[in-house]
Motif scaffolding. Structure first.
Motif, PDB file in Angstrom:
ATOM      1  N   ASP A 120       0.867  -1.179   0.000  1.00  0.00           N
ATOM      2  CA  ASP A 120       0.000   0.000   0.000  1.00  0.00           C
ATOM      3  C   ASP A 120       0.904   1.228   0.000  1.00  0.00           C
ATOM      4  OD1 ASP A 120      -2.274  -1.534   0.127  1.00  0.00           O
ATOM      5  OD2 ASP A 120      -2.611  -1.225   2.278  1.00  0.00           O
ATOM      6  N   ILE A 121       0.550   2.229  -0.816  1.00  0.00           N
ATOM      7  CA  ILE A 121       1.334   3.470  -0.880  1.00  0.00           C
ATOM      8  C   ILE A 121       0.635   4.539  -0.054  1.00  0.00           C
ATOM      9  CG2 ILE A 121       2.420   5.188  -2.370  1.00  0.00           C
ATOM     10  CD1 ILE A 121       2.051   3.289  -4.716  1.00  0.00           C
ATOM     11  N   VAL A 122       1.382   5.197   0.826  1.00  0.00           N
ATOM     12  CA  VAL A 122       0.846   6.295   1.625  1.00  0.00           C
ATOM     13  C   VAL A 122       1.495   7.592   1.147  1.00  0.00           C
ATOM     14  CG1 VAL A 122       0.533   7.230   3.941  1.00  0.00           C
ATOM     15  CG2 VAL A 122       0.575   4.740   3.599  1.00  0.00           C
ATOM     16  N   TYR A 123       0.654   8.572   0.778  1.00  0.00           N
ATOM     17  CA  TYR A 123       1.126   9.877   0.307  1.00  0.00           C
ATOM     18  C   TYR A 123       0.815  10.941   1.356  1.00  0.00           C
ATOM     19  CZ  TYR A 123       0.705   7.556  -4.307  1.00  0.00           C
ATOM     20  OH  TYR A 123       0.785   6.690  -5.373  1.00  0.00           O
ATOM     21  N   ASP A 124       1.616  12.004   1.340  1.00  0.00           N
ATOM     22  CA  ASP A 124       1.252  13.162   2.158  1.00  0.00           C
ATOM     23  C   ASP A 124       0.384  14.106   1.331  1.00  0.00           C
ATOM     24  OD1 ASP A 124       2.948  14.625   0.497  1.00  0.00           O
ATOM     25  OD2 ASP A 124       4.494  14.936   2.015  1.00  0.00           O
ATOM     26  N   ASP A 125       0.085  15.276   1.864  1.00  0.00           N
ATOM     27  CA  ASP A 125      -0.809  16.215   1.173  1.00  0.00           C
ATOM     28  C   ASP A 125      -0.218  16.734  -0.128  1.00  0.00           C
ATOM     29  OD1 ASP A 125      -2.643  15.899   3.194  1.00  0.00           O
ATOM     30  OD2 ASP A 125      -2.049  17.719   4.276  1.00  0.00           O
ATOM     31  N   ASP A 126       1.111  16.681  -0.232  1.00  0.00           N
ATOM     32  CA  ASP A 126       1.771  17.135  -1.461  1.00  0.00           C
ATOM     33  C   ASP A 126       2.035  15.989  -2.430  1.00  0.00           C
ATOM     34  OD1 ASP A 126       1.919  19.809  -0.580  1.00  0.00           O
ATOM     35  OD2 ASP A 126       3.692  19.312   0.645  1.00  0.00           O
ATOM     36  N   LYS A 127       1.452  14.826  -2.132  1.00  0.00           N
ATOM     37  CA  LYS A 127       1.571  13.639  -2.982  1.00  0.00           C
ATOM     38  C   LYS A 127       2.994  13.087  -3.033  1.00  0.00           C
ATOM     39  CE  LYS A 127      -2.756  13.287  -4.038  1.00  0.00           C
ATOM     40  NZ  LYS A 127      -3.540  12.170  -3.451  1.00  0.00           N
ATOM     41  N   LYS A 128       3.755  13.350  -1.993  1.00  0.00           N
ATOM     42  CA  LYS A 128       5.024  12.641  -1.839  1.00  0.00           C
ATOM     43  C   LYS A 128       4.754  11.319  -1.137  1.00  0.00           C
ATOM     44  CE  LYS A 128       8.910  14.345  -0.728  1.00  0.00           C
ATOM     45  NZ  LYS A 128      10.057  15.001  -0.038  1.00  0.00           N
ATOM     46  N   VAL A 129       5.503  10.301  -1.513  1.00  0.00           N
ATOM     47  CA  VAL A 129       5.362   9.003  -0.845  1.00  0.00           C
ATOM     48  C   VAL A 129       6.011   9.102   0.537  1.00  0.00           C
ATOM     49  CG1 VAL A 129       5.905   6.545  -0.938  1.00  0.00           C
ATOM     50  CG2 VAL A 129       5.393   7.783  -3.056  1.00  0.00           C
ATOM     51  N   ILE A 130       5.246   8.778   1.574  1.00  0.00           N
ATOM     52  CA  ILE A 130       5.806   8.849   2.933  1.00  0.00           C
ATOM     53  C   ILE A 130       5.852   7.490   3.615  1.00  0.00           C
ATOM     54  CG2 ILE A 130       5.258  11.276   3.329  1.00  0.00           C
ATOM     55  CD1 ILE A 130       2.773  10.340   4.895  1.00  0.00           C
ATOM     56  N   ASP A 131       5.165   6.505   3.042  1.00  0.00           N
ATOM     57  CA  ASP A 131       5.249   5.163   3.631  1.00  0.00           C
ATOM     58  C   ASP A 131       4.830   4.124   2.604  1.00  0.00           C
ATOM     59  OD1 ASP A 131       5.764   3.247   5.526  1.00  0.00           O
ATOM     60  OD2 ASP A 131       3.998   3.651   6.766  1.00  0.00           O
ATOM     61  N   LEU A 132       5.368   2.929   2.773  1.00  0.00           N
ATOM     62  CA  LEU A 132       4.978   1.746   2.012  1.00  0.00           C
ATOM     63  C   LEU A 132       4.645   0.660   3.028  1.00  0.00           C
ATOM     64  CD1 LEU A 132       7.785   1.698  -0.719  1.00  0.00           C
ATOM     65  CD2 LEU A 132       5.375   2.254  -1.097  1.00  0.00           C
ATOM     66  N   ILE A 133       3.457   0.120   2.937  1.00  0.00           N
ATOM     67  CA  ILE A 133       3.004  -0.898   3.887  1.00  0.00           C
ATOM     68  C   ILE A 133       2.961  -2.236   3.160  1.00  0.00           C
ATOM     69  CG2 ILE A 133       1.174  -1.612   5.444  1.00  0.00           C
ATOM     70  CD1 ILE A 133       0.345   1.378   5.571  1.00  0.00           C
ATOM     71  N   ALA A 134       3.859  -3.144   3.531  1.00  0.00           N
ATOM     72  CA  ALA A 134       3.945  -4.448   2.875  1.00  0.00           C
ATOM     73  C   ALA A 134       2.777  -5.323   3.291  1.00  0.00           C
ATOM     74  CB  ALA A 134       5.273  -5.117   3.224  1.00  0.00           C
ATOM     75  N   LYS A 135       2.016  -5.825   2.313  1.00  0.00           N
ATOM     76  CA  LYS A 135       0.813  -6.605   2.607  1.00  0.00           C
ATOM     77  C   LYS A 135       1.019  -8.113   2.392  1.00  0.00           C
ATOM     78  CE  LYS A 135      -2.420  -4.687   3.578  1.00  0.00           C
ATOM     79  NZ  LYS A 135      -2.832  -4.152   4.902  1.00  0.00           N
ATOM     80  N   LYS A 136       1.636  -8.497   1.278  1.00  0.00           N
ATOM     81  CA  LYS A 136       1.825  -9.909   0.966  1.00  0.00           C
ATOM     82  C   LYS A 136       2.859 -10.050  -0.137  1.00  0.00           C
ATOM     83  CE  LYS A 136      -2.556  -9.609  -1.604  1.00  0.00           C
ATOM     84  NZ  LYS A 136      -3.917 -10.190  -1.736  1.00  0.00           N
ATOM     85  N   PHE A 137       3.350 -11.273  -0.320  1.00  0.00           N
ATOM     86  CA  PHE A 137       4.366 -11.493  -1.352  1.00  0.00           C
ATOM     87  C   PHE A 137       4.080 -12.770  -2.123  1.00  0.00           C
ATOM     88  CE2 PHE A 137       6.126 -14.021   2.106  1.00  0.00           C
ATOM     89  CZ  PHE A 137       6.792 -15.077   1.488  1.00  0.00           C
ATOM     90  N   THR A 138       4.710 -12.862  -3.300  1.00  0.00           N
ATOM     91  CA  THR A 138       4.583 -14.033  -4.151  1.00  0.00           C
ATOM     92  C   THR A 138       5.825 -14.132  -5.027  1.00  0.00           C
ATOM     93  OG1 THR A 138       3.079 -15.202  -5.666  1.00  0.00           O
ATOM     94  CG2 THR A 138       3.372 -12.838  -6.036  1.00  0.00           C
ATOM     95  N   THR A 139       5.845 -15.154  -5.872  1.00  0.00           N
ATOM     96  CA  THR A 139       6.956 -15.306  -6.811  1.00  0.00           C
ATOM     97  C   THR A 139       6.667 -14.519  -8.087  1.00  0.00           C
ATOM     98  OG1 THR A 139       5.913 -17.393  -7.466  1.00  0.00           O
ATOM     99  CG2 THR A 139       7.814 -17.514  -5.987  1.00  0.00           C
ATOM    100  N   PHE A 140       7.734 -14.162  -8.783  1.00  0.00           N
ATOM    101  CA  PHE A 140       7.589 -13.302  -9.957  1.00  0.00           C
ATOM    102  C   PHE A 140       8.685 -13.632 -10.959  1.00  0.00           C
ATOM    103  CE2 PHE A 140       7.590  -9.108 -12.159  1.00  0.00           C
ATOM    104  CZ  PHE A 140       6.225  -8.971 -12.371  1.00  0.00           C
ATOM    105  N   ASN A 141       8.315 -13.619 -12.230  1.00  0.00           N
ATOM    106  CA  ASN A 141       9.294 -13.725 -13.306  1.00  0.00           C
ATOM    107  C   ASN A 141       9.322 -12.399 -14.044  1.00  0.00           C
ATOM    108  OD1 ASN A 141      10.912 -14.317 -15.489  1.00  0.00           O
ATOM    109  ND2 ASN A 141       9.458 -15.694 -16.479  1.00  0.00           N
ATOM    110  N   ASP A 142      10.332 -11.613 -13.742  1.00  0.00           N
ATOM    111  CA  ASP A 142      10.510 -10.315 -14.397  1.00  0.00           C
ATOM    112  C   ASP A 142      11.276 -10.536 -15.707  1.00  0.00           C
ATOM    113  OD1 ASP A 142      10.533  -7.555 -14.790  1.00  0.00           O
ATOM    114  OD2 ASP A 142      12.453  -7.339 -13.770  1.00  0.00           O
ATOM    115  N   CYS A 143      10.699 -11.381 -16.550  1.00  0.00           N
ATOM    116  CA  CYS A 143      11.384 -11.801 -17.775  1.00  0.00           C
ATOM    117  C   CYS A 143      11.893 -10.590 -18.555  1.00  0.00           C
ATOM    118  CB  CYS A 143      10.427 -12.625 -18.629  1.00  0.00           C
ATOM    119  SG  CYS A 143      11.220 -13.448 -20.017  1.00  0.00           S
ATOM    120  N   THR A 144      13.121 -10.705 -19.033  1.00  0.00           N
ATOM    121  CA  THR A 144      13.809  -9.563 -19.635  1.00  0.00           C
ATOM    122  C   THR A 144      14.446  -9.970 -20.949  1.00  0.00           C
ATOM    123  OG1 THR A 144      14.302  -8.677 -17.440  1.00  0.00           O
ATOM    124  CG2 THR A 144      15.629  -7.845 -19.258  1.00  0.00           C
TER     125      THR A 144
END
Length: 265
Positions: free
Chosen positions: A84-108
């Protein structure tokens, strides 16, 4: 799970030796990091609502579609975390809340002359892969569920299963937990359009400040087969996250194991 409104970002260079093996270290020769083992930067692989090629939803589950040209595509076995991304009033990112994880193939694709990392990351539907289930994150810090997980990957070719990436504990990431989160927040706010990197804050604005980010946090080093072999039609890709306290790296399913299985087309 529908991730079509979730921005997709990746971390470059968060496992030792991966960039060297992928032939991409030179791309970052002018990128200065605060520590020698720090990741090089963040790149986008999916921008919801964008009218560029990155606006096409590229994340699949059971098949990987190679480009219709000579692509030199490699699996990039990763862990993806939904924040989850948390922004302040100026839309700067002030926090990231980790919810869950999985596997990923970032095929390149190893694309000569690409100016940005993102140009190698997305070429159409099913150019990425995501695991078959999610593991809830109790806390994104030492002592949490992720402490005990390992990441491994294989490619089956002509009936033979080959290790593709090395088996690595998640604690082997150069930046992880609080250090990674602080770094991500900083880069999402301050990273400039420079060399292979892009201005992420501009992407967040253009995407109408999405509420969540799917972040692939870095690819492992390659095993010998992975370093020397590009993907071919007919291959089968496996990216596996397993709890080393109760599982092994086999393809056998278990309640605590996450398996991404893609057939290459």
């Amino acid at each position: 799970m529908d991730l079509k409104n979730t921005i997709g970002l990746g971390v470059a260079g968060n496992f030792a030796h991966h960039l060297e093996q992928a032939g991409e270290l030179k791309d970052f020769e002018h990128v200065v990091t605060v520590e020698p083992d720090a990741p090089k930067g963040i790149f986008p692989f999916y921008l919801p609502g964008s009218d560029t090629f990155l606006g096409l939803y590229s994340i699949g589950t059971d098949r990987l579609e190679l480009p219709d040209y000579e692509a030199n595509a490699q699996v990039e076995p990763e862990i993806a975390v939904l924040f989850d991304i948390v922004y302040d009033d100026d839309k700067k990112v002030i926090d990231l809340i980790a919810k869950k994880f999985t596997t990923f193939n970032d095929c390149t694709i190893r694309k000569e002359g690409a100016k940005k990392i993102s140009e190698k990351k997305s070429w159409g539907p099913n150019s990425k892969g995501i695991g078959d289930k999610w593991i809830p994150i109790d806390k994104f810090e030492e002592g949490g569920v992720m402490d005990h997980y390992h990441l491994c990957s294989f490619v089956k070719r002509d009936g033979i299963l080959h290790p593709y990436g090395v088996d690595a504990p998640l604690l082997g990431y150069s930046y992880f937990y609080g250090k990674l989160k602080s770094w991500l927040i900083d880069k999402m706010n301050t990273q400039e359009d420079f060399g292979p990197l892009e201005n992420i804050s501009k992407h967040l604005k253009a995407c109408a400040y999405p509420k969540q980010a799917l972040i692939s946090i870095g690819a492992t080093a390659y095993a010998e087969f992975g370093e020397k072999n590009y993907l071919q039609s007919g291959d089968e890709v496996y990216v596996i996250a397993y709890d080393a306290r109760q599982d092994d790296s086999s393809l056998q399913p278990s309640p605590t194991k996450v398996v991404l299985h893609q057939k290459v087309q």
